[in-house]
Design a protein around this motif. Structure first.
Motif, mmCIF file in Angstrom:
data_model
loop_
_atom_site.group_PDB
_atom_site.id
_atom_site.type_symbol
_atom_site.label_atom_id
_atom_site.label_comp_id
_atom_site.label_asym_id
_atom_site.label_seq_id
_atom_site.Cartn_x
_atom_site.Cartn_y
_atom_site.Cartn_z
ATOM 1 N N CYS A 108 -0.791 -17.005 -2.873
ATOM 2 C CA CYS A 108 -1.704 -18.046 -3.258
ATOM 3 C C CYS A 108 -1.961 -17.976 -4.714
ATOM 4 C CB CYS A 108 -3.082 -17.680 -2.487
ATOM 5 S SG CYS A 108 -3.195 -18.061 -0.648
ATOM 6 N N GLY A 109 -1.376 -17.174 -5.592
ATOM 7 C CA GLY A 109 -1.286 -17.297 -6.845
ATOM 8 C C GLY A 109 -2.355 -16.450 -7.478
ATOM 9 N N CYS A 110 -2.153 -16.360 -8.950
ATOM 10 C CA CYS A 110 -3.114 -15.346 -9.554
ATOM 11 C C CYS A 110 -4.516 -15.811 -9.580
ATOM 12 C CB CYS A 110 -2.583 -14.996 -10.956
ATOM 13 S SG CYS A 110 -2.936 -16.572 -12.005
ATOM 14 N N GLY A 111 -4.893 -16.964 -9.217
ATOM 15 C CA GLY A 111 -6.035 -17.324 -8.873
ATOM 16 C C GLY A 111 -6.888 -16.695 -7.798
ATOM 17 N N ALA A 112 -5.780 -16.052 -7.012
ATOM 18 C CA ALA A 112 -6.518 -15.256 -5.725
ATOM 19 C C ALA A 112 -6.438 -13.665 -6.136
ATOM 20 C CB ALA A 112 -5.632 -15.487 -4.320
ATOM 21 N N HIS A 113 -5.016 -13.295 -6.127
ATOM 22 C CA HIS A 113 -4.777 -11.920 -6.104
ATOM 23 C C HIS A 113 -4.817 -11.423 -7.649
ATOM 24 C CE1 HIS A 113 -0.845 -12.973 -7.133
ATOM 25 N NE2 HIS A 113 -0.689 -13.693 -6.184
ATOM 26 N N GLY A 114 -4.726 -12.269 -8.554
ATOM 27 C CA GLY A 114 -4.898 -11.621 -10.085
ATOM 28 C C GLY A 114 -3.529 -11.453 -10.750
ATOM 29 N N ALA A 115 -2.516 -11.241 -10.068
ATOM 30 C CA ALA A 115 -1.321 -10.962 -10.653
ATOM 31 C C ALA A 115 -0.683 -12.229 -11.056
ATOM 32 C CB ALA A 115 -0.187 -10.058 -9.822
ATOM 33 N N GLU A 116 -0.501 -12.534 -12.355
ATOM 34 C CA GLU A 116 0.186 -13.734 -12.844
ATOM 35 C C GLU A 116 1.573 -13.961 -12.632
ATOM 36 O OE1 GLU A 116 -0.473 -16.159 -16.834
ATOM 37 O OE2 GLU A 116 0.654 -14.521 -17.204
ATOM 38 N N ARG A 117 1.913 -15.099 -12.079
ATOM 39 C CA ARG A 117 3.282 -15.245 -11.485
ATOM 40 C C ARG A 117 3.875 -15.962 -12.636
ATOM 41 N NH1 ARG A 117 4.126 -12.136 -8.873
ATOM 42 N NH2 ARG A 117 5.624 -12.816 -7.311
ATOM 43 N N PRO A 118 5.570 -15.821 -12.704
ATOM 44 C CA PRO A 118 6.063 -16.353 -14.106
ATOM 45 C C PRO A 118 5.793 -17.970 -14.271
ATOM 46 C CG PRO A 118 7.491 -14.848 -12.844
ATOM 47 C CD PRO A 118 6.098 -15.100 -11.995
ATOM 48 N N TRP A 119 5.757 -18.756 -13.185
ATOM 49 C CA TRP A 119 5.574 -20.075 -13.137
ATOM 50 C C TRP A 119 4.111 -20.527 -13.678
ATOM 51 C CZ3 TRP A 119 7.059 -17.460 -8.875
ATOM 52 C CH2 TRP A 119 5.876 -17.391 -7.808
ATOM 53 N N GLY B 172 -6.843 3.022 -7.361
ATOM 54 C CA GLY B 172 -6.260 3.531 -6.091
ATOM 55 C C GLY B 172 -6.366 2.404 -4.833
ATOM 56 N N ALA B 173 -7.096 1.544 -5.179
ATOM 57 C CA ALA B 173 -7.378 0.461 -4.007
ATOM 58 C C ALA B 173 -6.496 -0.981 -4.127
ATOM 59 C CB ALA B 173 -8.795 0.215 -3.898
ATOM 60 N N THR B 174 -5.409 -0.903 -5.122
ATOM 61 C CA THR B 174 -4.672 -2.002 -5.453
ATOM 62 C C THR B 174 -3.135 -1.508 -5.193
ATOM 63 O OG1 THR B 174 -4.519 -1.186 -7.846
ATOM 64 C CG2 THR B 174 -6.159 -3.041 -7.244
ATOM 65 N N PRO B 175 -2.773 -1.542 -3.886
ATOM 66 C CA PRO B 175 -1.531 -1.034 -3.450
ATOM 67 C C PRO B 175 -0.416 -2.426 -3.969
ATOM 68 C CG PRO B 175 -2.561 -1.741 -1.488
ATOM 69 C CD PRO B 175 -3.632 -1.715 -2.606
ATOM 70 N N ASP B 176 -0.724 -3.426 -3.730
ATOM 71 C CA ASP B 176 0.141 -4.706 -4.362
ATOM 72 C C ASP B 176 -0.501 -5.926 -4.083
ATOM 73 O OD1 ASP B 176 0.979 -5.923 -1.857
ATOM 74 O OD2 ASP B 176 1.978 -4.171 -1.450
ATOM 75 N N HIS B 177 -0.239 -6.781 -4.929
ATOM 76 C CA HIS B 177 -0.917 -7.979 -5.086
ATOM 77 C C HIS B 177 -0.950 -9.031 -3.743
ATOM 78 C CE1 HIS B 177 2.876 -9.206 -6.454
ATOM 79 N NE2 HIS B 177 2.656 -10.628 -5.981
ATOM 80 N N LEU B 178 0.295 -8.758 -2.954
ATOM 81 C CA LEU B 178 0.510 -9.529 -1.717
ATOM 82 C C LEU B 178 -0.607 -8.888 -0.635
ATOM 83 C CD1 LEU B 178 4.121 -10.320 -1.846
ATOM 84 C CD2 LEU B 178 2.413 -11.690 -2.522
ATOM 85 N N ARG B 179 -0.650 -7.633 -0.566
ATOM 86 C CA ARG B 179 -1.634 -7.094 0.205
ATOM 87 C C ARG B 179 -2.810 -7.441 0.315
ATOM 88 N NH1 ARG B 179 -1.601 -2.920 3.915
ATOM 89 N NH2 ARG B 179 -3.870 -1.662 3.972
ATOM 90 N N ILE B 180 -3.264 -7.628 -1.227
ATOM 91 C CA ILE B 180 -4.601 -8.053 -1.431
ATOM 92 C C ILE B 180 -4.921 -9.659 -1.339
ATOM 93 C CG2 ILE B 180 -6.212 -8.738 -3.808
ATOM 94 C CD1 ILE B 180 -4.797 -6.258 -5.051
ATOM 95 N N ASN B 181 -3.884 -10.430 -1.113
ATOM 96 C CA ASN B 181 -3.732 -11.752 -0.866
ATOM 97 C C ASN B 181 -4.091 -11.754 0.472
ATOM 98 O OD1 ASN B 181 -1.677 -14.565 -1.931
ATOM 99 N ND2 ASN B 181 -3.481 -14.531 -0.878
ATOM 100 N N VAL B 182 -3.381 -10.820 1.487
ATOM 101 C CA VAL B 182 -3.892 -10.882 3.015
ATOM 102 C C VAL B 182 -5.226 -10.640 3.365
ATOM 103 C CG1 VAL B 182 -3.261 -10.003 5.199
ATOM 104 C CG2 VAL B 182 -1.347 -10.251 3.594
#
Length: 389
Positions: free
Chosen positions: A152-163, A90-100
């Motif tokens: 900042c990439g999946c090394g930050a928020h954890g969500a792997e990006r295609p590249w 319930g605390a993971t609304p989206d990876h970009l918000r986590i990044n902030v």
């Protein structure tokens, strides 16, 4: 066309960062550079590869590039992706918000260290928030509409990006942990390191507590206390009765304690952690001989939804998803007259004002930022210390 990556400029910035902050040199030089047209600035993946935009490097002064290098490696040193993986569902609304939230945790320290971060950076003051918190705390405090300006990439928020899926090389998880601990030791061995980094180093090197062993010990201690009570019974007369003709002596009986497990099923709880903790408690109870109708599991958010005696974890039925008030669950559990009440929760709940007279209360706190309950409650941190600041 953005042109080719100016590696000389980029690596000069990394060298400057390592020269100015030598305690970060090992971590900085562990990063592998990957030229990428898919990132707006710079970002890191879980394998410690730094994906870099040629256009960003071309337009950014070397002192700012050095600060960005430190910002990106800070995501990896603080294990942001690992901590993001452990957030409750319930605390993971989206990876970009986590990044902030993660940028807020890092940038207040870097600004206090007088690093020239780019003008469009985010920091706690951007949202009127206090400095010095963990990203898990900032995540709950950020305004609901906040999203990251960059990735900042999946090394930050954890969500792997295609590249980030292509390519080889990088750092293994075991190597990453060795780098973190080596960096922490270097920081604590110096006297000129900012307070934020010193706090992180102290947490990283503090002894890790095996929460399973700690939880097992707490449950066993409570059961031993409850089982210490003895009573007399004539169901099985004392063997000494044979020596006294016509007299039946009662036998001392040590009762098997009754246990109630209150499971927090509010919206902030994550199923994997909950299942792990529940399985550990069940294992301890099985070993000490408590099972069957001696164990009652109650599913509770702000109200008790299910309460039933169970023989195995597979029989547990969880229901809820609303607010959180474990006082309701504890009060209901006491109606079953247990000697031990175990509450599995993220700690975001009010607690009873006073200890129950007839039961020991154990709180198994699930999650890296769980608030502490009152001192009279035996407390176990299920996730252990966080690799935070």
């Amino acid at each position: 066309m953005s042109g080719a990556l100016d590696r000389t400029r980029l690596l000069a910035a990394r060298y400057r960062a390592a020269q100015d902050r030598p305690y970060l040199a090992t971590a900085l030089f562990s990063l592998t550079v990957v030229e990428s047209p898919h990132v707006a600035t710079m970002g890191v993946d879980r394998r410690w590869r730094c994906h870099v935009s040629p256009a960003f490097v071309a337009r950014t002064p070397v002192p700012q590039l050095a600060a960005v290098w430190i910002h990106e490696v800070a995501h990896l040193l603080r294990d942001h992706h690992g901590r993001a993986d452990r957030l409750p569902a319930g605390a993971t609304p989206d990876h970009l918000r986590i990044n902030v939230a993660q940028d807020c945790e890092i940038n207040d320290d870097l600004l206090a260290d007088r690093l020239p971060l780019p003008a469009d950076r985010v920091e706690p003051a951007t949202y009127g928030l206090p400095a010095g918190l963990l990203f898990e705390q900032y995540l709950t405090l950020l305004p609901p509409e906040v999203r990251a300006r960059s990735d900042c990439g999946c090394g930050a928020h954890g969500a792997e990006r295609p590249w980030e899926r292509d390519g080889a090389g990088g750092v293994s998880p075991a190597e990453a942990e060795a780098i973190r601990r080596d960096t922490a030791r270097q920081i604590l061995g110096r006297g000129d390191v900012p307070a934020g980094w010193r706090r992180w180093a102290g947490r990283t090197l503090e002894p890790r507590v095996d929460w399973r062993r700690q939880l097992s010990g707490a449950v066993r201690e409570a059961l031993a206390w409850a089982g210490g009570a003895v009573d007399y019974t004539y169901a099985r007369p004392s063997r000494r009765s044979a020596a006294l003709r016509g007299v039946v002596l009662p036998r001392l009986r040590r009762p098997v304690p009754r246990v109630a497990i209150v499971v927090d099923t509010s919206g902030s709880m994550g199923e994997p952690e909950l299942a792990a903790a529940l399985a550990e408690v069940a294992g301890v109870l099985r070993v000490v001989g408590v099972g069957g109708n001696r164990t009652t599991v109650l599913s509770c958010d702000a109200a008790v939804h299910v309460a039933r005696a169970v023989y195995t974890v597979g029989e547990v039925r969880l229901s809820g998803g609303g607010g959180t008030d474990m006082r309701v669950g504890v009060a209901e559990a006491l109606k079953y007259r247990p000697q031990v009440v175990i509450v599995l929760t993220d700690g975001l709940t009010p607690w009873p004002d006073t200890p129950p007279e007839s039961a020991r209360l154990i709180a198994a706190l699930i999650g890296p930022a769980a608030p502490r309950p009152p001192d009279w409650i035996t407390t176990v941190a299920v996730d252990g210390p966080v690799s935070g600041r």
